[in-house]
Design an enzyme around this catalytic site. Structure first.
Site, PDB file in Angstrom:
ATOM      1  N   ALA A   1      19.317   1.370  50.985  1.00  0.00           N
ATOM      2  CA  ALA A   1      20.243   2.207  51.760  1.00  0.00           C
ATOM      3  C   ALA A   1      20.639   3.419  50.931  1.00  0.00           C
ATOM      4  O   ALA A   1      21.813   3.730  50.754  1.00  0.00           O
ATOM      5  CB  ALA A   1      21.475   1.408  52.166  1.00  0.00           C
TER       6      ALA A   1
ATOM      7  N   ILE B   1      16.920   8.375  51.424  1.00  0.00           N
ATOM      8  CA  ILE B   1      15.791   8.325  52.365  1.00  0.00           C
ATOM      9  C   ILE B   1      16.038   7.260  53.433  1.00  0.00           C
ATOM     10  O   ILE B   1      15.819   7.488  54.623  1.00  0.00           O
ATOM     11  CB  ILE B   1      14.461   8.042  51.624  1.00  0.00           C
ATOM     12  CG1 ILE B   1      14.134   9.217  50.689  1.00  0.00           C
ATOM     13  CG2 ILE B   1      13.314   7.812  52.615  1.00  0.00           C
ATOM     14  CD1 ILE B   1      12.837   9.078  49.923  1.00  0.00           C
TER      15      ILE B   1
ATOM     16  N   GLU C   1      20.054  -3.518  51.538  1.00  0.00           N
ATOM     17  CA  GLU C   1      20.367  -2.849  50.268  1.00  0.00           C
ATOM     18  C   GLU C   1      20.719  -3.895  49.209  1.00  0.00           C
ATOM     19  O   GLU C   1      21.517  -4.800  49.469  1.00  0.00           O
ATOM     20  CB  GLU C   1      21.539  -1.871  50.506  1.00  0.00           C
ATOM     21  CG  GLU C   1      22.241  -1.354  49.268  1.00  0.00           C
ATOM     22  CD  GLU C   1      21.339  -0.561  48.312  1.00  0.00           C
ATOM     23  OE1 GLU C   1      20.566   0.284  48.779  1.00  0.00           O
ATOM     24  OE2 GLU C   1      21.430  -0.819  47.087  1.00  0.00           O
TER      25      GLU C   1
ATOM     26  N   ASP D   1      11.328  16.690  39.229  1.00  0.00           N
ATOM     27  CA  ASP D   1      11.385  15.230  39.366  1.00  0.00           C
ATOM     28  C   ASP D   1      10.707  14.495  38.218  1.00  0.00           C
ATOM     29  O   ASP D   1      10.952  13.311  38.017  1.00  0.00           O
ATOM     30  CB  ASP D   1      10.686  14.793  40.666  1.00  0.00           C
ATOM     31  CG  ASP D   1      11.588  14.913  41.893  1.00  0.00           C
ATOM     32  OD1 ASP D   1      12.635  15.576  41.790  1.00  0.00           O
ATOM     33  OD2 ASP D   1      11.233  14.356  42.945  1.00  0.00           O
TER      34      ASP D   1
ATOM     35  N   HIS E   1      38.855  32.221  61.547  1.00  0.00           N
ATOM     36  CA  HIS E   1      39.342  31.270  62.542  1.00  0.00           C
ATOM     37  C   HIS E   1      38.670  31.535  63.880  1.00  0.00           C
ATOM     38  O   HIS E   1      38.563  32.696  64.278  1.00  0.00           O
ATOM     39  CB  HIS E   1      40.857  31.394  62.711  1.00  0.00           C
ATOM     40  CG  HIS E   1      41.382  30.504  63.787  1.00  0.00           C
ATOM     41  ND1 HIS E   1      41.553  29.147  63.598  1.00  0.00           N
ATOM     42  CD2 HIS E   1      41.739  30.762  65.079  1.00  0.00           C
ATOM     43  CE1 HIS E   1      42.008  28.613  64.723  1.00  0.00           C
ATOM     44  NE2 HIS E   1      42.120  29.573  65.638  1.00  0.00           N
TER      45      HIS E   1
END
Ligand code: FAD
Ligand code: NAI
Length: 475
Positions: A191, A194, A213, A322, A454
């Protein structure tokens, strides 16, 4: 003679292609090698992010949300739709077209910036007097040399032992983004980001989704108050999330997969699903790089070992994204790519890990930057916090999307913003203001004193900043 470049980048994901462009902007001769192939075998630069990650997942999240809204939310706006139906093939081909636009965009940018692109797999051969020799094996084999090399080879999905990806029944992120039919029962292991994003896509399209999980805590890296709110929202949508499970067996049958696991109470459970997504994290990708040939060191988890500035153990070889330590995020990879190109040019590239934003693109979206309450408590740091619910925001009411809140955490003495946590509509966009504020070391009062349009969702950011001093105006 081998073609010579000042900088050779191995890997054309968001880390590599951005590093190549920045190095070219700085006046270097640059080559980028990437091996990703499209369906017809042609080049598809952009890496995991463009091909099987950020971009296709966001395309499907948008399409599936449109479908979900057309089926449910539109009626509240007085828009009634009869005969709503899903054309999954069209949805997937739109996603593929979005991916291709991005692949083509990168090839165009390479041309524009005079980056030489090599389609194939790069591997170190040796270090010579004229730099590092790198063999490219692809449609046309050749060897090139680079004075500097940037390794940006990314990551791959982690396999669950005993449950190899077959991309038919047991899917990685790749298969999860190209299912040709909506599974009736979809199982997800993990969990994390992805699991929640892909689980949301297929739930919206009609799957009965169960996410298993291992950890006992839901979204442990997220501020506890925000994670609680998220768990409530996902449960209300029908995502079934079980925590604290221990998967003991995954068996592929003729028409699906059976999972055996112990639940949080230690009871043995069995779950039969048509399709299973395994999203239990990612592993660095150094396959075939022949890193040893030039003395690159890997750390104990298989990442290319680097210092704080992305220098590897080999002189003039850098590694980013990565494949090195730190969050596995496209924008982190990009920032490292820019910083390394600038360092090669003798400049002072810098990446501030404290101000890297995180976003989970579920509905509601979850976004944060900086520290959360549980981290500050563990550190014993004195802080003040303030939050503002979207329920009290006029624009959110008009949108019909009032789930969630904005939460500010600031230092108790100096009022410097230490973290901002958002769950709700457009959290992915709203977080940018918090990132800027933290990068400039702003106080919560700084944000509270700034005029916000706003009606806009950004007023919730201002109100949460005001709430730190207990003076929210609309709540
Ligand atoms: P990659 O994108 O993995 O690229 C590396 C490239 O190098 C690949 O093309 C690979 O084939 C190539 N390569 C590897 N070895 C060689 C070699 N020897 N020779 C030549 N080429 C080689 N991050 C976000 O920030 N936001 C998101 O919304 C997001 N969504 C995601 C969704 C999913 C489903 C997944 C799986 C990931 C997602 N991510 C997201 C993470 C993001 O994709 C990665 O952090 C990012 O792609 C890392 O970039 P990178 O350049 O380091 O590596
Ligand atoms: P993740 O690290 O986010 O989540 C993996 C989950 O699997 C964790 O909760 C972990 O406890 C659980 N897990 C691990 N082993 C398990 C087991 N045996 N049984 C059950 N659960 C288990 O990794 P995920 O979701 O695979 O994504 C990989 C990375 O890709 C992310 O960390 C993120 O960096 C990146 N990503 C980013 C996105 C974004 O920025 N929106 C979207 C998708 C991915």
């Amino acid at each position: 003679m081998a073609k010579q470049f000042d900088v050779v980048v191995i890997g054309g994901g968001p880390g590599g292609y951005i590093a190549a462009i920045r190095a070219a902007q700085l006046g270097f001769t640059v080559a980028c090698i990437d091996d990703w192939k499209n369906k017809s075998g042609g080049p598809a630069p952009g890496g995991t992010c463009t091909n099987v990650g950020c971009i296709p997942s966001k395309a499907l999240l948008q399409s599936s949300e449109n479908f979900d809204h057309a089926g449910h939310a539109f009626a509240d706006h007085g828009v009634t739709i009869k005969g709503l139906s899903l054309d999954l093939a069209k949805m997937l081909s739109r996603k593929d077209a979005v991916v291709k636009q991005n692949n083509d965009g990168i090839l165009y940018l390479f041309k524009k910036n005079k980056v030489a692109f090599f389609h194939g797999r790069g591997s170190f051969v040796s270090k010579t007097n004229s730099g590092y020799e790198i063999a490219v094996s692809g449609p046309a084999d050749e060897t090139i040399t680079g004075q500097h090399v940037i390794v940006a080879t990314g990551s791959a999905a982690r396999q669950l032992p005993g449950a190899d990806f077959d991309e038919q029944f047991i899917l990685s992120n790749d298969g999860a983004l190209s299912l040709q039919a909506v599974p009736k029962r979809l199982g997800v292991i993990g969990a994390g980001v992805i699991g929640l994003e892909m689980g949301s896509v297929w739930r919206r399209l009609g799957s009965d989704v169960t996410i298993l999980e291992a950890l006992p805590t839901f979204l442990g890296a997220v501020d506890e108050q925000i994670a609680k709110e998220a768990a409530k929202a996902f449960a209300a949508q029908g995502l079934k999330i079980q925590l604290g499970v221990n998967i003991v067996g995954v068996k592929t049958e003729k028409k699906g997969v059976t999972l055996n696991y112990a639940d949080a109470a230690g009871q043995t459970q069995s779950l039969a699903v048509d399709t299973l997504i395994v999203s239990i994290g990612r592993v660095p990708n150094t396959n075939g790089l022949n890193a040893e040939a030039v003395g690159l060191k890997l750390d104990e988890r298989g990442f290319v070992a680097v210092d704080d500035e992305c220098r590897t153990a080999a002189a003039n070889v850098w590694a980013i994204g990565d494949v090195v330590r730190g969050p596995m995020l496209a924008h982190k990879a990009e920032e490292e790519g820019v910083a390394v190109a600038e360092r090669i040019a003798g400049q002072h590239g810098h990446v501030n890990f404290n101000t890297i934003p995180w976003v989970i693109y579920t509905s509601p979206e979850i976004a944060w930057v900086g520290q959360n309450e549980q981290q500050l408590k563990a550190e014993g740091r004195a802080y003040r916090s303030g939050s503002f619910p979207f329920m009290a925001n006029g624009r959110a009411r008009a949108l019909g999307d009032t789930t969630g809140m904005v939460k500010f955490i600031a230092d108790a003495k100096t009022d410097e913003i230490l973290g901002v946590h958002i769950i709700g509509p457009s959290a992915s966009e709203l977080i940018a203001e918090a990132v800027v504020a933290m990068e400039f070391r702003a106080s919560s009062e700084d944000i509270a004193r700034i005029c916000h349009a706003h009606p806009s969702l950004s007023e919730a950011v201002k109100e949460a900043a005001l709430a730190v001093d207990k003076r929210a105006l609309n709540f």
